[in-house]
Write an enzyme that holds these catalytic residues in place. Structure first.
Site, PDB file in Angstrom:
ATOM      1  N   SER A  50       0.854  -1.189   0.000  1.00  0.00           N
ATOM      2  CA  SER A  50       0.000   0.000   0.000  1.00  0.00           C
ATOM      3  C   SER A  50       0.890   1.239   0.000  1.00  0.00           C
ATOM      4  O   SER A  50       2.107   1.153   0.239  1.00  0.00           O
ATOM      5  CB  SER A  50      -0.862  -0.002   1.267  1.00  0.00           C
ATOM      6  OG  SER A  50      -0.015   0.110   2.404  1.00  0.00           O
ATOM      7  N   ASP A  82      -0.861  -1.422  -4.170  1.00  0.00           N
ATOM      8  CA  ASP A  82      -2.236  -1.598  -3.682  1.00  0.00           C
ATOM      9  C   ASP A  82      -2.855  -0.222  -3.384  1.00  0.00           C
ATOM     10  O   ASP A  82      -2.274   0.557  -2.626  1.00  0.00           O
ATOM     11  CB  ASP A  82      -2.156  -2.452  -2.401  1.00  0.00           C
ATOM     12  CG  ASP A  82      -3.510  -2.946  -1.939  1.00  0.00           C
ATOM     13  OD1 ASP A  82      -4.413  -3.094  -2.787  1.00  0.00           O
ATOM     14  OD2 ASP A  82      -3.654  -3.200  -0.726  1.00  0.00           O
ATOM     15  N   ASP A 104      -6.870   3.415  -7.625  1.00  0.00           N
ATOM     16  CA  ASP A 104      -8.168   3.354  -6.945  1.00  0.00           C
ATOM     17  C   ASP A 104      -8.770   4.752  -6.922  1.00  0.00           C
ATOM     18  O   ASP A 104      -8.579   5.515  -5.975  1.00  0.00           O
ATOM     19  CB  ASP A 104      -7.993   2.795  -5.521  1.00  0.00           C
ATOM     20  CG  ASP A 104      -9.314   2.782  -4.762  1.00  0.00           C
ATOM     21  OD1 ASP A 104     -10.346   3.183  -5.348  1.00  0.00           O
ATOM     22  OD2 ASP A 104      -9.316   2.374  -3.591  1.00  0.00           O
ATOM     23  N   HIS A 211     -11.300  -7.376  -3.288  1.00  0.00           N
ATOM     24  CA  HIS A 211     -10.592  -6.797  -2.129  1.00  0.00           C
ATOM     25  C   HIS A 211     -11.307  -7.227  -0.851  1.00  0.00           C
ATOM     26  O   HIS A 211     -12.419  -7.736  -0.882  1.00  0.00           O
ATOM     27  CB  HIS A 211     -10.595  -5.267  -2.227  1.00  0.00           C
ATOM     28  CG  HIS A 211      -9.577  -4.753  -3.189  1.00  0.00           C
ATOM     29  ND1 HIS A 211      -8.484  -4.029  -2.799  1.00  0.00           N
ATOM     30  CD2 HIS A 211      -9.481  -4.898  -4.530  1.00  0.00           C
ATOM     31  CE1 HIS A 211      -7.757  -3.726  -3.861  1.00  0.00           C
ATOM     32  NE2 HIS A 211      -8.342  -4.237  -4.930  1.00  0.00           N
ATOM     33  N   GLY A 212     -10.632  -6.996   0.267  1.00  0.00           N
ATOM     34  CA  GLY A 212     -11.266  -7.278   1.563  1.00  0.00           C
ATOM     35  C   GLY A 212     -11.616  -8.738   1.712  1.00  0.00           C
ATOM     36  O   GLY A 212     -12.686  -9.089   2.207  1.00  0.00           O
ATOM     37  N   SER A 214     -10.057 -11.268   3.404  1.00  0.00           N
ATOM     38  CA  SER A 214      -9.567 -12.059   4.544  1.00  0.00           C
ATOM     39  C   SER A 214     -10.719 -12.835   5.188  1.00  0.00           C
ATOM     40  O   SER A 214     -11.846 -12.351   5.245  1.00  0.00           O
ATOM     41  CB  SER A 214      -8.927 -11.141   5.595  1.00  0.00           C
ATOM     42  OG  SER A 214      -7.590 -10.836   5.231  1.00  0.00           O
ATOM     43  N   ASN A 254      -7.452 -10.341  -2.632  1.00  0.00           N
ATOM     44  CA  ASN A 254      -6.587  -9.517  -1.780  1.00  0.00           C
ATOM     45  C   ASN A 254      -6.694  -9.876  -0.304  1.00  0.00           C
ATOM     46  O   ASN A 254      -7.798  -9.867   0.261  1.00  0.00           O
ATOM     47  CB  ASN A 254      -6.982  -8.041  -1.938  1.00  0.00           C
ATOM     48  CG  ASN A 254      -6.384  -7.415  -3.168  1.00  0.00           C
ATOM     49  OD1 ASN A 254      -6.083  -8.099  -4.142  1.00  0.00           O
ATOM     50  ND2 ASN A 254      -6.210  -6.112  -3.136  1.00  0.00           N
ATOM     51  N   ASP A 256      -4.781  -9.069   3.430  1.00  0.00           N
ATOM     52  CA  ASP A 256      -3.817  -8.387   4.292  1.00  0.00           C
ATOM     53  C   ASP A 256      -4.091  -8.733   5.758  1.00  0.00           C
ATOM     54  O   ASP A 256      -3.223  -9.214   6.491  1.00  0.00           O
ATOM     55  CB  ASP A 256      -3.926  -6.862   4.065  1.00  0.00           C
ATOM     56  CG  ASP A 256      -2.865  -6.087   4.814  1.00  0.00           C
ATOM     57  OD1 ASP A 256      -2.072  -6.701   5.561  1.00  0.00           O
ATOM     58  OD2 ASP A 256      -2.806  -4.853   4.683  1.00  0.00           O
ATOM     59  N   SER A 257      -5.346  -8.534   6.186  1.00  0.00           N
ATOM     60  CA  SER A 257      -5.677  -8.677   7.612  1.00  0.00           C
ATOM     61  C   SER A 257      -5.321 -10.051   8.173  1.00  0.00           C
ATOM     62  O   SER A 257      -4.839 -10.157   9.312  1.00  0.00           O
ATOM     63  CB  SER A 257      -7.175  -8.411   7.827  1.00  0.00           C
ATOM     64  OG  SER A 257      -7.494  -7.095   7.462  1.00  0.00           O
TER      65      SER A 257
HETATM   66  P1  13P Z   1      -8.379  -7.541   4.070  1.00  0.00           P
HETATM   67  O1  13P Z   1      -8.424  -6.422   5.055  1.00  0.00           O
HETATM   68  O2  13P Z   1      -9.656  -8.322   4.040  1.00  0.00           O
HETATM   69  O3  13P Z   1      -7.206  -8.434   4.258  1.00  0.00           O
HETATM   70  O4  13P Z   1      -8.251  -6.886   2.590  1.00  0.00           O
HETATM   71  C1  13P Z   1      -7.001  -6.490   2.098  1.00  0.00           C
HETATM   72  C2  13P Z   1      -7.110  -5.751   0.818  1.00  0.00           C
HETATM   73  O5  13P Z   1      -8.131  -5.704   0.158  1.00  0.00           O
HETATM   74  C3  13P Z   1      -5.899  -5.048   0.365  1.00  0.00           C
HETATM   75  O6  13P Z   1      -6.129  -4.291  -0.775  1.00  0.00           O
HETATM   76  O1  G3H Z   2      -6.362  -2.190   1.402  1.00  0.00           O
HETATM   77  C1  G3H Z   2      -5.761  -1.918   2.419  1.00  0.00           C
HETATM   78  C2  G3H Z   2      -4.618  -2.744   2.875  1.00  0.00           C
HETATM   79  O2  G3H Z   2      -5.030  -3.623   3.877  1.00  0.00           O
HETATM   80  C3  G3H Z   2      -3.437  -1.889   3.252  1.00  0.00           C
HETATM   81  O3  G3H Z   2      -3.594  -1.283   4.482  1.00  0.00           O
HETATM   82  O4  G3H Z   2      -2.925   1.111   4.105  1.00  0.00           O
HETATM   83  O5  G3H Z   2      -2.857   0.072   6.401  1.00  0.00           O
HETATM   84  O6  G3H Z   2      -1.185  -0.587   4.683  1.00  0.00           O
HETATM   85  P1  G3H Z   2      -2.580  -0.081   4.946  1.00  0.00           P
HETATM   86 ZN    ZN Z   3      -8.041  -3.359  -0.879  1.00  0.00          ZN
END
Ligand code: 13P
Ligand code: G3H
Ligand code: ZN
Length: 309
Positions: A50, A82, A104, A211-212, A214, A254, A256-257
């Site tokens: 990111s 990202d 985005d 996205h999102g 997790s 995607n 991250d979490s």
């Molecule tokens: P999560 O928060 O669900 O992991 O999504 C991450 C994401 O979409 C990063 O772009």
């Molecule tokens: O989409 C968001 C990602 O989880 C990145 O999060 O901006 O805290 O690094 P961040």
């Molecule tokens: Zn995202």
């Protein structure tokens, strides 16, 4: 292998009905864990940073970390920016060596989103870099808004079709009810698969991004909480829903979490259980092991990308 753009990777995923995990990294530990998992599973992988990660670690450092681990790998690796918000965000990433960028501009009016995306596509394609864009606003059904306002946040399939044709973008993130972070739903998890199906019908040969995505594994949440974390209300996307999405046109998923949670849980556990330890490599390794378990599990059992490289 050299880092590669997303074109062939996403085309292969689309043709063979699997999803490629796009995992966020911010440092050596996250990058190394993700890439070692991909190599072990013989899975293509997308690693992504990111703008916040770039602020934290520095763009050249992140590219150098990615390249140095990818160099000895046999599976395809793509390095994605990202949620780039501006042309400048994307240009900085492209000039530094990223091989895919996300612009985005989904919070801008539709026509402005098209204009900015086109500008990024033009610059990126000149540099052999592929581009992801987004339409619709990512939000969960937890937002207490009326049905019509709710609908306005989801991607309109016809707009998605027109947007792809107008911009020449290589992949598109759509909003079907997922959201970022550890609390995705207040009640029952619910995604608008009807929207995804309609987009897949209108754009049958085009890769869609979720996205999102997790799943917020509850065993990891419990482990983190047992060692002091406060994560009330954490709930993610059920794995069955992700499997179904990957069987449609979702080619990039995607996450991250789940990796943040895993790393945090491992480090908390190690620090509590080994109060005498001050060697950060030792507690980092416990966190890295939990990241690897998550990534391998998703490749094997959720996205179906293992042995596809
Ligand atoms: P999560 O928060 O669900 O992991 O999504 C991450 C994401 O979409 C990063 O772009
Ligand atoms: O989409 C968001 C990602 O989880 C990145 O999060 O901006 O805290 O690094 P961040
Ligand atoms: Zn995202």
């Amino acid at each position: 292998m050299e880092l590669q753009n997303a074109k062939n990777m996403l085309a292969h995923a689309l043709k063979n009905n699997y999803g490629i995990g796009a995992f966020n990294f911010v440092n050596i530990e996250t990058c190394k864990s993700i890439l070692e998992s991909a190599e072990a599973k013989k899975s293509p992988v997308i690693i992504q940073c990111s703008t916040g990660a770039i602020k934290y670690a520095g763009v050249d450092t992140l590219v150098a970390i990615a390249k140095s681990y990818a160099k000895n790998m046999t599976v395809p690796v793509c390095l994605n920016l990202d949620h780039g918000k501006t042309f400048e965000d994307c240009k900085i990433a492209i000039d530094a060596g990223f091989t895919n960028v996300m612009i985005d501009a989904s919070s801008l009016p539709y026509n402005e989103n098209i204009e900015l995306t086109k500008k990024v596509v033009e610059y990126a394609h000149k540099h052999n870099v592929t581009v992801e864009a987004e339409i619709g606003v990512l939000a969960g059904v937890e937002d207490e808004v009326s049905a019509s306002e709710d609908d306005a946040k989801y991607t309109n399939p016809k707009e998605a079709y027109d947007f792809v044709k107008a911009t020449g973008v290589d992949s598109l993130a759509i909003a079907i009810g997922t959201s970022h972070g550890t609390v995705k739903f207040k009640g029952e998890p619910k995604l608008r698969f009807d929207i995804l199906q309609e987009v897949a019908k209108l754009l049958p040969d085009f890769p869609i991004v979720l996205h999102g995505a997790s799943s917020i594994p509850q065993d990891i949440v419990k482990m983190a909480e047992n060692f002091g974390a406060k994560l009330t209300g954490s709930v993610g996307i059920p794995e069955d829903m992700l499997r179904y999405a990957c069987s449609l046109n979702v080619c990039k998923v995607n996450v991250d979490s789940d990796l943040r949670l895993s790393f945090t849980a491992g480090i908390r556990k190690s620090l509590v259980e080994n109060p005498e330890n001050v060697d950060m490599r030792k507690y980092n390794e416990v966190g890295m092991e939990l990241i690897k378990q998550q990534v391998c599990h998703k490749m094997d059992n959720v996205f179906g990308s293992s042995n596809k490289a």
